[in-house]
Design an enzyme around this catalytic site. Structure first.
Site, PDB file in Angstrom:
ATOM      1  N   LYS A 280      17.523   8.203  -2.082  1.00 41.19           N
ATOM      2  CA  LYS A 280      16.324   8.464  -1.291  1.00 41.19           C
ATOM      3  C   LYS A 280      16.452   9.862  -0.656  1.00 41.19           C
ATOM      4  O   LYS A 280      17.509  10.211  -0.148  1.00 41.19           O
ATOM      5  CB  LYS A 280      16.189   7.395  -0.199  1.00 41.19           C
ATOM      6  CG  LYS A 280      14.822   7.217   0.377  1.00 41.19           C
ATOM      7  CD  LYS A 280      14.713   5.869   1.118  1.00 41.19           C
ATOM      8  CE  LYS A 280      13.324   5.632   1.641  1.00 41.19           C
ATOM      9  NZ  LYS A 280      13.169   4.292   2.254  1.00 41.19           N
ATOM     10  N   GLU A 367       8.324 -11.335   6.635  1.00 41.25           N
ATOM     11  CA  GLU A 367       7.561 -11.670   7.846  1.00 41.25           C
ATOM     12  C   GLU A 367       7.425 -13.190   8.024  1.00 41.25           C
ATOM     13  O   GLU A 367       7.430 -13.691   9.139  1.00 41.25           O
ATOM     14  CB  GLU A 367       6.173 -11.035   7.783  1.00 41.25           C
ATOM     15  CG  GLU A 367       6.174  -9.514   7.982  1.00 41.25           C
ATOM     16  CD  GLU A 367       6.526  -8.743   6.725  1.00 41.25           C
ATOM     17  OE1 GLU A 367       6.669  -9.359   5.648  1.00 41.25           O
ATOM     18  OE2 GLU A 367       6.685  -7.508   6.815  1.00 41.25           O
ATOM     19  N   ARG A 395       0.910 -11.420   6.879  1.00 41.75           N
ATOM     20  CA  ARG A 395       1.748 -12.124   5.897  1.00 41.75           C
ATOM     21  C   ARG A 395       2.199 -13.486   6.421  1.00 41.75           C
ATOM     22  O   ARG A 395       2.605 -14.350   5.662  1.00 41.75           O
ATOM     23  CB  ARG A 395       3.001 -11.288   5.573  1.00 41.75           C
ATOM     24  CG  ARG A 395       2.799 -10.243   4.506  1.00 41.75           C
ATOM     25  CD  ARG A 395       2.777 -10.849   3.139  1.00 41.75           C
ATOM     26  NE  ARG A 395       2.295  -9.932   2.139  1.00 41.75           N
ATOM     27  CZ  ARG A 395       3.094  -9.084   1.456  1.00 41.75           C
ATOM     28  NH1 ARG A 395       4.389  -9.050   1.717  1.00 41.75           N
ATOM     29  NH2 ARG A 395       2.574  -8.292   0.526  1.00 41.75           N
TER      30      ARG A 395
HETATM   31  C1  LIG Z   1       4.742  -6.623   3.943  1.00 36.87           C
HETATM   32  C2  LIG Z   1       5.308  -5.286   4.366  1.00 36.87           C
HETATM   33  N1  LIG Z   1       6.238  -5.259   5.333  1.00 36.87           N
HETATM   34  C3  LIG Z   1       6.753  -4.082   5.751  1.00 36.87           C
HETATM   35  C4  LIG Z   1       6.318  -2.904   5.191  1.00 36.87           C
HETATM   36  C5  LIG Z   1       6.834  -1.580   5.705  1.00 36.87           C
HETATM   37  N2  LIG Z   1       7.597  -0.865   4.698  1.00 36.87           N
HETATM   38  C6  LIG Z   1       7.068   0.121   3.997  1.00 36.87           C
HETATM   39  S1  LIG Z   1       8.130   0.778   2.912  1.00 36.87           S
HETATM   40  C7  LIG Z   1       9.361  -0.277   3.426  1.00 36.87           C
HETATM   41  C8  LIG Z   1      10.711  -0.214   2.815  1.00 36.87           C
HETATM   42  C9  LIG Z   1      10.617  -0.358   1.332  1.00 36.87           C
HETATM   43  O1  LIG Z   1      11.925  -0.247   0.801  1.00 36.87           O
HETATM   44  P1  LIG Z   1      12.058  -0.070  -0.764  1.00 36.87           P
HETATM   45  O2  LIG Z   1      11.187  -1.037  -1.448  1.00 36.87           O
HETATM   46  O3  LIG Z   1      13.491  -0.119  -1.049  1.00 36.87           O
HETATM   47  O4  LIG Z   1      11.447   1.380  -1.060  1.00 36.87           O
HETATM   48  P2  LIG Z   1      12.093   2.808  -0.742  1.00 36.87           P
HETATM   49  O5  LIG Z   1      11.370   3.305   0.489  1.00 36.87           O
HETATM   50  O6  LIG Z   1      13.551   2.624  -0.552  1.00 36.87           O
HETATM   51  O7  LIG Z   1      11.777   3.640  -1.951  1.00 36.87           O
HETATM   52  C10 LIG Z   1       8.903  -1.119   4.406  1.00 36.87           C
HETATM   53  C11 LIG Z   1       9.710  -2.142   5.088  1.00 36.87           C
HETATM   54  C12 LIG Z   1       5.337  -2.977   4.181  1.00 36.87           C
HETATM   55  N3  LIG Z   1       4.827  -1.854   3.591  1.00 36.87           N
HETATM   56  N4  LIG Z   1       4.855  -4.173   3.790  1.00 36.87           N
HETATM   57 MG   LIG Z   2      14.924   1.256  -1.250  1.00 35.13          MG
END
Ligand SMILES: Cc1ncc(C[n+]2csc(CCOP(=O)(O)OP(=O)(O)O)c2C)c(N)n1
Ligand SMILES: [Mg+2]
Ligand SMILES: CC(=O)[C@@H](O)[C@H](O)COP(=O)(O)O
Length: 630
Positions: A280, A367, A395
């Protein structure tokens, strides 16, 4: 390369690996420069540059379906599909959306914003494909964080069972927003270090087949080798046991590795899980070395130093006010346990976590689990403090109803980002929580007018032991008001008259109070006397004050930065009807019955008609024109 000249990803088909490496560098430079001005999800997108290029080179979008889970990492996809020229408008009013948007491009086949939906949608597309007899590839790209979302696991279970042809690309950078958490994360950890599982398994099987058919010891030995190999690479089996062919780990920044595995995956029947390891923030030092999630999503920044360009001397953020107030109370109240579904940074829980590591739980993107976990804690006399964004609380609706409120459990919901959030747009506006909570029995729902009342409401929530209580508060910073030294409870269901008036009463709460007061000031100059009430308890409402207001025969105007359908204004209408107040003129201002796209909150309020000027105009239509005093 001038990225704005890209119209279609097919140009990639003829490019050599060397050219693709140069293109990756051009895209990284473009992202770093553009997002230094607009802000956005810089970390996630820098991590998927090579992966996105490889996917568009190997597959034929939009015939082949690329689905981006969460979608915050789809900027490279947008650049390769002809939208580089729009990045100056990223996440701005009427500009480029920060998430996939079907109205923007035929290549955006699935809209996301909330996590963990891509696999379910991909399965739907795969079933449709097979029923129609077409042959496109279905390729959801899901992050290691999103994979912790319950929906993703439900989908894996179904996909593996049905054995649909599909290539699930797991983009594993070991990060959610903050470092990823959970047992699944540990499984992936073993994968990351285990080395190529599938190829070793295939080579071993070929080797075993070459051994002349011998019974007894040699064959048994060979089987034992295979089993011990499997044991060594146990996590590969994790997905294989679910019905997937596991491939990986693949270096997500190495085109040769990516192409070799993507082409291999295309030949495999049934569901494939391609485990891609990325970094990342790759290519920009501050983002690449981000250990906590600061560079997941940012505002504008100074490229040379990585300093964020934030306005100076801001009041503390609402999230910080709430979390730090709970932290103080937790020092003398051992019942308090903090829970966050993967948003420890956004909910400003770092301080609480450092002071009370054994009373702080980041459950991942979960959630539903977070909410019922809180319910379980409350049954044992604990005081769970669930810090959760309004939009993500959607959610957990059934968990709120079925597990918390029905059992009347002492859960404190700190509903963050309540109201318009701005740049994240329609998938993230926190405007539905009043409508989906107001009708749930036993729940108290309140919103403070400023951060001083906010700290008292936090204290009220922690002291409240008669069931579930929710405090909703906006994204961003407070008003910078003076804070009382001593915390006090606010009587549940009591409203506050902020300004007396005789001609009309405005009932509102939270962020729309300053607007109401400003409108009242302006109207006073036109000899219109406006009463302004801080309706800080959305449920239960202050019925005594409502009766007084209706008996005064003044027209009533409700204002809320929330969905009108089923909102606070609806509650006042219901009260009037149920108590026979059929003569009173009641009007409502709020979020209309449509999704509100991205833009600054100020621009969105202007578009919706939620400004001081709009309030003044509305009031004037509600009262008879008054003769100007001589
Ligand atoms: C239901 C929900 N909960 C929380 C979020 C907030 N959120 C956005 S991106 C993220 C992390 C995603 O991690 P990953 O899938 O590993 O993607 P990366 O950013 O590492 O590429 C979170 C928790 C969301 N978008 N949707
Ligand atoms: Mg990730
Ligand atoms: C993509 C996503 O859902 C999160 O990154 C979200 O954008 C965070 O919102 P805040 O910036 O309000 O914390």
């Amino acid at each position: 390369m001038n990225l704005t000249e890209i119209k279609d990803p097919r140009f990639l088909k003829s490019m050599s690996t060397e050219q693709l490496i140069q293109l990756s560098a051009d895209i990284r430079q473009f992202l770093i420069e553009k997002l230094s001005k607009t802000g956005g999800h810089i970390g996630p997108n820098l991590g998927v540059v090579e992966l996105t290029i490889a996917l568009h080179k190997v597959f034929d979008s939009p015939k082949d379906k690329l689905l981006w889970d969460v979608g915050h990492q789809s900027y490279v996809h947008k650049i390769l599909t002809g939208r580089a020229g729009e990045f100056n408008t990223l996440r701005q009013y009427k500009g480029l959306c920060g998430f996939p948007k079907r109205s923007e491009s035929e290549h955006d086949v699935w809209e996301t914003g909330h996590s963990s939906t891509s696999l379910s949608a991909a399965m739907g597309m795969a079933i449709a494909r097979d029923l129609k007899g077409t042959n496109e590839y279905i390729v959801p790209i899901i992050g290691d964080g999103a994979l912790t979302g319950g929906m993703a696991l439900e989908a894996l279970n179904h996909i593996g069972h049905e054995k649909k042809d599909m290539i699930v690309v797991l983009n594993d950078n070991e990060m959610s927003i903050a470092p990823n958490v959970g047992a699944l994360h540990n499984v992936l950890g073993r994968l990351r270090t285990a080395g190529k599982y599938q190829w070793v398994k295939d080579e071993l099987e070929m080797l075993l087949k070459k051994i002349p058919a011998v019974g007894g010891k040699l064959a048994a030995t060979a089987e034992r080798i295979k089993d011990s190999l499997k044991y060594l690479l146990v996590s590969g089996v994790f997905f294989e046991e679910l019905g997937f062919t596991y491939l990986g780990p693949v270096n997500g920044h190495d085109f040769d590795d990516l192409f070799e595995n993507l082409h291999y995956a295309k030949k495999i029947k049934g569901p494939v899980l391609l485990h891609v390891i990325t970094k990342k923030g790759k290519g920009y030092h501050p983002a690449e070395n981000d250990k906590v999630g600061t560079w997941h999503g940012t505002g504008p920044y100074k490229i040379e130093t990585g300093d964020f360009l934030k306005p100076v001397d801001q009041a503390p953020s609402w999230s910080e006010l709430v979390s730090e107030t709970v932290r103080k109370l937790a020092r003398t109240d051992s019942r308090i346990v903090a829970i966050t579904p993967a948003m420890p940074v956004g909910s400003k829980l770092e301080g609480f976590a450092s002071e009370f590591p054994d009373r702080m739980y980041d459950v991942g993107i979960a959630e539903q689990h977070a909410t019922t976990l809180a319910a379980g804690l409350a049954t044992q006399g604990m005081k769970p403090f669930l810090a959760i964004y309004s939009t993500f609380l959607q959610r957990a609706y059934d968990q709120v109803v079925h597990d918390v409120c029905r059992q009347n459990l002492n859960v404190f919901f700190a509903i963050d980002r309540a109201g318009l959030v701005g740049a994240d747009g329609e998938t993230h506006q926190g405007v539905f929580d009043i409508a989906f909570l107001r009708h749930v029995p036993n729940l108290v729902l309140m919103m403070p007018k400023d951060e001083n009342e906010g700290q008292h409401m936090v204290y009220t929530a922690i002291q409240y032991d008669d069931g579930p209580i929710a405090l909703r508060f906006p994204r961003g910073n407070g008003l910078g008001v003076k804070m009382d030294a001593e915390l006090r409870t606010i009587p549940i269901g009591t409203w506050e008259v902020l300004r007396e008036g005789r001609d009309i009463a405005i009932l509102t709460f939270g962020t729309t109070i300053p607007m109401a007061l400003e409108a009242a000031e302006k109207l006073a100059k036109e000899n219109v006397s406006v009463k302004v009430v801080n309706a800080r308890f959305i449920k239960p409402m202050d019925e005594a004050m409502l009766h007084e207001l209706f008996e005064s025969n003044m027209p009533l105007l409700t204002i809320e930065e929330a969905a009108l359908q089923g909102g606070f204004g609806s509650a006042v209408l219901e009260f009037a009807h149920d108590h026979g107040y059929h003569q009173t003129v009641i009007q409502r201002m709020g979020i209309p019955d449509r999704f509100i796209e991205h833009g600054s909150v100020k621009e969105l309020l202007q578009e919706i008609g939620l400004t001081t000027v709009h309030v003044v105009d509305r009031v004037k239509t509600m009262i008879p024109r008054k003769q100007k005093r001589a």
